[in-house]
Scaffold this active site. Structure first.
Site, PDB file in Angstrom:
ATOM      1  N   HIS A  62      -3.620   2.626  -4.660  1.00 30.31           N
ATOM      2  CA  HIS A  62      -2.871   2.432  -3.413  1.00 30.31           C
ATOM      3  C   HIS A  62      -1.417   2.052  -3.692  1.00 30.31           C
ATOM      4  O   HIS A  62      -0.838   1.217  -2.995  1.00 30.31           O
ATOM      5  CB  HIS A  62      -3.531   1.344  -2.553  1.00 30.31           C
ATOM      6  CG  HIS A  62      -4.837   1.753  -1.950  1.00 30.31           C
ATOM      7  ND1 HIS A  62      -4.935   2.584  -0.867  1.00 30.31           N
ATOM      8  CD2 HIS A  62      -6.108   1.433  -2.289  1.00 30.31           C
ATOM      9  CE1 HIS A  62      -6.206   2.771  -0.557  1.00 30.31           C
ATOM     10  NE2 HIS A  62      -6.941   2.096  -1.418  1.00 30.31           N
TER      11      HIS A  62
ATOM     12  N   ASP B 141       0.883  -1.169   0.000  1.00 35.28           N
ATOM     13  CA  ASP B 141       0.000   0.000   0.000  1.00 35.28           C
ATOM     14  C   ASP B 141       0.917   1.215   0.000  1.00 35.28           C
ATOM     15  O   ASP B 141       2.144   1.084   0.092  1.00 35.28           O
ATOM     16  CB  ASP B 141      -0.922   0.009   1.231  1.00 35.28           C
ATOM     17  CG  ASP B 141      -2.274   0.659   0.935  1.00 35.28           C
ATOM     18  OD1 ASP B 141      -2.275   1.867   0.638  1.00 35.28           O
ATOM     19  OD2 ASP B 141      -3.301  -0.030   0.996  1.00 35.28           O
TER      20      ASP B 141
ATOM     21  N   GLU C  48     -10.758   1.311  -4.573  1.00 37.33           N
ATOM     22  CA  GLU C  48     -10.576   2.754  -4.419  1.00 37.33           C
ATOM     23  C   GLU C  48      -9.644   3.382  -5.451  1.00 37.33           C
ATOM     24  O   GLU C  48      -8.885   4.303  -5.144  1.00 37.33           O
ATOM     25  CB  GLU C  48     -10.087   3.068  -2.994  1.00 37.33           C
ATOM     26  CG  GLU C  48     -11.071   2.641  -1.922  1.00 37.33           C
ATOM     27  CD  GLU C  48     -10.600   2.948  -0.507  1.00 37.33           C
ATOM     28  OE1 GLU C  48     -11.455   3.222   0.339  1.00 37.33           O
ATOM     29  OE2 GLU C  48      -9.381   2.904  -0.262  1.00 37.33           O
TER      30      GLU C  48
END
Length: 345
Positions: A125, A48, A181
């Site tokens: 990410h 991440d 996301e």
């Protein structure tokens, strides 16, 4: 004479080791309690923005640079410079697991009936990757670029090479590819992405994300494995053989099941173990949300809208511990227990 068996095939927890790095003994401890409570999946969120945590021999900057940042606490780093450091720098915080360490962990877990499921985030990410290898982003800027560039063929070369090493270490049938996301903002103006969309007949950036996930799935399938991803991989068209991990409530999982895909239910309302478990003024600072032991225990993943045949695609459940606000092993244990035992039950 007692006949007994678990109700579900997938009985897991996730540990986010990117936001805060936990030493390898912590992972052994988690495996031990998983085995004790008949759980059989440890999902490791290995990558991440906050840090890359697995040695990849072909790309040494992932552990020399992308695994280190200039502030120990995630909140300080995220609200501050969001700068990366280098291995050996005095103020560097981070760490990574060597492939040898992970192989030993896999073997230890396997003897206890626990499968380690690795997650390599894509396409979002990924600021830590694009900081170390800026050519993999749309802008080639080494700062603040969360998304890989799916118009760049080098992106697929990189991801396939990384996944080849991941699959060599982890025998798990399922390889987690993230998918959550993605902002996709730069894709709308990136010449390479626009060219890719035109060549492939893709009408929007959601379909471009689906193109990336489906290409990665084909590669993973050639190695005899399957992909699993967060429910955003439904957007733009789901990869044919993918399993969906439903976190934004249950609707994504139900939709995937009705379309004939396998699903692991992990809805944030019930199974996000980073949420506070009592009145916030009594608890350590958390990311927000409220999930008491009763809330976690009371969730029934067998939605009444699903038929008996459809329920065959419900593989199981998983509790997730994201660690933005969980900097130590002791704090992680406090957040896991007792709610993870409710997930097991």
């Amino acid at each position: 004479s007692i006949e007994d068996a678990p109700a579900m095939a997938w009985r897991g927890v996730m540990l986010d080791v990117s936001r805060h790095f936990y030493p390898i003994p912590t992972l052994y401890n988690v495996v031990d309690w998983l085995a004790r409570y008949k759980m059989n999946r440890l999902h490791l969120h290995l990558t991440d923005a906050a840090g890359w945590r697995m040695e990849i021999k072909r790309y040494p900057l992932l552990t020399k640079q992308a695994a280190w940042r200039d502030a120990a606490l995630w909140k300080t780093w995220w609200n501050g410079t969001r700068a990366y450091a280098h291995e050996g720098d005095t103020a560097a915080y981070g760490g990574y697991y060597t492939q040898k360490q992970l192989r030993q962990l896999v073997k230890y877990a396997s003897r206890r009936g626990v499968t380690i499921v690795p997650e390599i985030e894509m396409p979002a990410h990924s600021e830590e990757v694009t900081a170390a290898y800026p050519e993999l982003s749309c802008t080639h800027n080494p700062k603040g670029q969360p998304d890989f560039c799916p118009g760049n063929e080098g992106t697929f070369t990189f991801l396939q090479n990384v996944l080849a090493e991941v699959m060599d270490v982890f025998p798990s049938t399922d390889i987690h590819v993230g998918g959550d996301e993605a902002g996709k903002a730069k894709w709308k103006t990136c010449p390479d992405c626009q060219r890719r969309m035109k060549e492939e007949g893709l009408k929007d950036v959601d379909e471009l994300q689906s193109y990336l996930i489906q290409r990665i799935e084909k590669f993973v399938n050639t190695k005899g494995r399957d992909i699993i991803g967060w429910d955003e991989i439904l957007e733009g068209g789901l990869a044919p053989n993918a399993t969906v991990m439903s976190w934004r409530g249950t609707s994504g999982g139900i939709k995937a099941i009705k379309a004939g895909h396998d699903v692991v239910m992990t809805p944030g309302e019930f199974y996000y173990l980073d949420h506070t478990q009592d009145a916030p003024f009594k608890e350590p600072v958390s990311i927000g949300g409220y999930g008491s032991l009763e809330v976690t225990y009371g969730y029934d993943p067998a939605d009444p809208s699903l038929s008996a045949d459809e329920l065959k695609h419900l593989l199981g459940v998983q509790g997730n511990l994201w660690t933005e606000y969980v900097p130590t092993e002791e704090h992680a244990e406090y957040m896991y227990y007792p709610r993870a035992f409710a997930v097991a039950e």
